[in-house]
Write an enzyme that holds these catalytic residues in place. Sequence first.
Site, PDB file in Angstrom:
ATOM      1  N   HIS A   1       0.792  -1.275  -0.077  1.00  0.00           N
ATOM      2  CA  HIS A   1       0.049  -0.129   0.044  1.00  0.00           C
ATOM      3  C   HIS A   1       0.900   1.343  -0.211  1.00  0.00           C
ATOM      4  O   HIS A   1       0.578   2.360  -0.574  1.00  0.00           O
ATOM      5  CB  HIS A   1      -0.947  -0.107   1.183  1.00  0.00           C
ATOM      6  CG  HIS A   1      -1.893   0.974   1.145  1.00  0.00           C
ATOM      7  ND1 HIS A   1      -3.118   1.238   0.507  1.00  0.00           N
ATOM      8  CD2 HIS A   1      -2.071   2.272   1.922  1.00  0.00           C
ATOM      9  CE1 HIS A   1      -3.911   2.036   0.681  1.00  0.00           C
ATOM     10  NE2 HIS A   1      -3.168   2.894   1.637  1.00  0.00           N
TER      11      HIS A   1
ATOM     12  N   HIS B   1     -10.387   2.391  -1.216  1.00  0.00           N
ATOM     13  CA  HIS B   1     -10.602   2.069   0.165  1.00  0.00           C
ATOM     14  C   HIS B   1     -11.565   0.575   0.230  1.00  0.00           C
ATOM     15  O   HIS B   1     -12.466   0.550   0.780  1.00  0.00           O
ATOM     16  CB  HIS B   1     -11.338   3.105   0.821  1.00  0.00           C
ATOM     17  CG  HIS B   1     -10.567   3.538   2.194  1.00  0.00           C
ATOM     18  ND1 HIS B   1     -11.223   4.197   3.393  1.00  0.00           N
ATOM     19  CD2 HIS B   1      -9.172   3.775   2.642  1.00  0.00           C
ATOM     20  CE1 HIS B   1     -10.550   4.388   4.319  1.00  0.00           C
ATOM     21  NE2 HIS B   1      -9.169   4.093   3.856  1.00  0.00           N
TER      22      HIS B   1
ATOM     23  N   ASP C   1      -5.424  14.658   0.281  1.00  0.00           N
ATOM     24  CA  ASP C   1      -4.270  14.919  -0.637  1.00  0.00           C
ATOM     25  C   ASP C   1      -4.477  15.903  -1.403  1.00  0.00           C
ATOM     26  O   ASP C   1      -3.491  16.197  -2.298  1.00  0.00           O
ATOM     27  CB  ASP C   1      -4.428  13.170  -1.547  1.00  0.00           C
ATOM     28  CG  ASP C   1      -3.697  12.028  -1.103  1.00  0.00           C
ATOM     29  OD1 ASP C   1      -3.136  12.364  -0.084  1.00  0.00           O
ATOM     30  OD2 ASP C   1      -4.060  10.970  -1.505  1.00  0.00           O
TER      31      ASP C   1
ATOM     32  N   ASP D   1      -0.466  15.295   4.675  1.00  0.00           N
ATOM     33  CA  ASP D   1      -1.644  14.693   5.638  1.00  0.00           C
ATOM     34  C   ASP D   1      -1.215  13.345   6.118  1.00  0.00           C
ATOM     35  O   ASP D   1       0.028  12.809   5.677  1.00  0.00           O
ATOM     36  CB  ASP D   1      -2.954  14.495   4.672  1.00  0.00           C
ATOM     37  CG  ASP D   1      -2.645  13.278   3.662  1.00  0.00           C
ATOM     38  OD1 ASP D   1      -1.734  13.204   2.764  1.00  0.00           O
ATOM     39  OD2 ASP D   1      -3.379  12.444   3.804  1.00  0.00           O
TER      40      ASP D   1
END
Length: 739
Positions: A34, A80, A102, A258
């Site tokens: 990921h 997701h 993002d 973030d």
Amino acid sequence: MGVLPSEFDLIVELMGREPNFTELGMFAVMWSEHCGYKYSRPILAYFKRYKEAMESTGLENAGIIPIGDGLGVAFKIESHNHPSAVEPYQGAATGVGGILRDIFTMGARPIACLNSLRFGPISGEDAVAKQNRYLFEHVVAGIAGYGNCVGVPTVAGEVGFHPRYSGNPLVNAMAVGIVELDKITTAGAGGIGNPVIYLGSATGKDGIHGATFASEELGEDSDAKRPNVQIGDPFAEKLLIEATLEALETGAVHSIQDMGAAGLTCSTIEMSAKGDVGMEINLDKVPMRERDMTAYELMLSESQERMLCVAHKGREREVIEVFEKWGLPAVVVGEVTDSGRVRVYRHGNLECDVNPHHLADMCPVYKQDSAEPTYYREAGAFDVLGLPSVDLNEAFRKLLVSPNIASKQWVYRQYDQQVQTQTKIVPGGGDAAVLAPRLTKAGISVKVDGNALWTYLDPYAGGQHAVLEAARNVACTGARPAGITDGLNFGSPQQPHVYWQFDRAVRGIADAAETIGTPVVSGNVSFYNQSELGEVLPTALIGMLGILDDADDAIGIALKTGDSIAWVGIPARDSKHFGLGASQFLSVVQGIESGHPEAPNAQAEKGLHVFLETAAKRRLLHAAHDISEGGAAICLSEMAFAGNVEFDADLSGLPLPDLSPEESRAFGEWPGVAFVSFSPDNGEHLQGLAESNGLVWCQVGNAGVSSSRIVLSAQTVLNFKLVELRELWEKSLTAMISE
């Protein structure tokens, strides 16, 4: 933690010692597929922009395309999937929240969200169908619940159904933002002694090891992993958007990122590695929802609505005061150092001491074995001319009510589509959404698309078609295709046939994108989308950005009374499957999934883009809609439904290959073709424009008649009343959900 023995040995070698528990957890998430792209990286090298990114700043955050007037569009897609499989509402909601961060972490204001969803069949009373309905309803509710509250419109998307998604839905969220090109913010930390500031919501124990959870297969214990799923707060996200953008305007922020996958680990490690600096962090100062949290939990939590920034020394109060004004925590938790190490303390103890480059840049890369599956060759040899004959009127109605073709208004009517008042074409109104951003005359057209059945039966062609379909979608609104973000959803890369699918699909995307000049500027890879039921269809999704010089030139799909209708597109090549290979007609009506989609012709499609953009700019077209799932009959019907007008079309003379059966005229999924409607006075001008761009023009009918019909041949005519057909199309999906 998902760390292989060989990877553990490499960690020991890099560190010169064994990692402690917290350090090992940090390596685990940063070296997961990921975050580390360890299986996909060799294949992503097909993308020129990805090559450049891997050589410089990495793959995170959004890509940016200039649109004029000193502005750029930031956009990206993220998956997701696993969180949505075990906790659909929060999984989908936090997918929206994550992709928005993002965007605004780059200094861009989010102006639109899109989504692409895949589920198993939802019709029926068996346990699998009930579970699929539950996932479908709650995923849509999660997207609506978060997006509607955060104040960003959800303007476009797509929904697909197939048995291979049972137990493993796909939930891909895309976001779009506007940024002044001279105000793009960096994520690379710098300035020795600069303070590191934690921004946003407090950290909890939700979402720990979410990145590694996303990098493994779903299994019988998946429900036990609900704590891996983050909990979202859209109202906190709205405050975070405003506070972040206001803080960036002060000039006091040096860099910002973030806290997405891997939370504090990701932000501290990546910011340090990008800036080639060190960082010291005191976890005691981190806002916490639970006071007993360990260093391991704090570093790996993926609690939502959080950012990490580096401020210019002496200006930290400017940042903190902005966040306090918006009611959000903002705390100095550390500083930038010249040590080249990320050191993390908790209760005065050194809990982590790592070289950030080891975690960010030295993830092992694996080129897997691949093998062409036998089904691919069998599909290529399939003979569509040997199909049993069917009643085509009955087939037409069956396709209209099938879940992949039926109206998706049950979905998009749950979304706020016009908050911010910049949405010009809403869901259902066009092949793509069109927005008219403030501060510029230009418009942007956005769409996400991908045909997983095509990609399964012919991955290379499917990858190309995903790009070309998305490009046609934005071109049909009058926009010039300009850039791509890709969402690549596949099974386990350790399976040779899955890795072959991935390799071929990505190569197809790269080749098509290069040919039509739409660079892949951002994207996401999601592997391990499989359960005990098997892997999902290889689902390559393309988020396409198109640009209109003037937003007022945009066109939708609605027929108007008095319009003429024409087929315009690239010349059809000799065909073995006559547009019926891998088609919805073959799947829904004949119960067969085989054949290959028609061969794409990316170079020729550039002519279609030019035609559509030019015709829209000259105000020669009223509507345009490309042929996709269900073929010409479905395409024309959707244009009629949008305009609420009956039409008459004669498809018997379509410029298709010799021997094309009637089914191919009605339901063939021919690429590179659109139906356009226009004032009859403009027909000759449009035909000349089409032919000058190497396209075939065939006028087929008119809108505004008393009763609709589609002529396929002298013997076969599809007859219907629009109001009756529209009711079937609109209510089909709702009826399945109500079962």
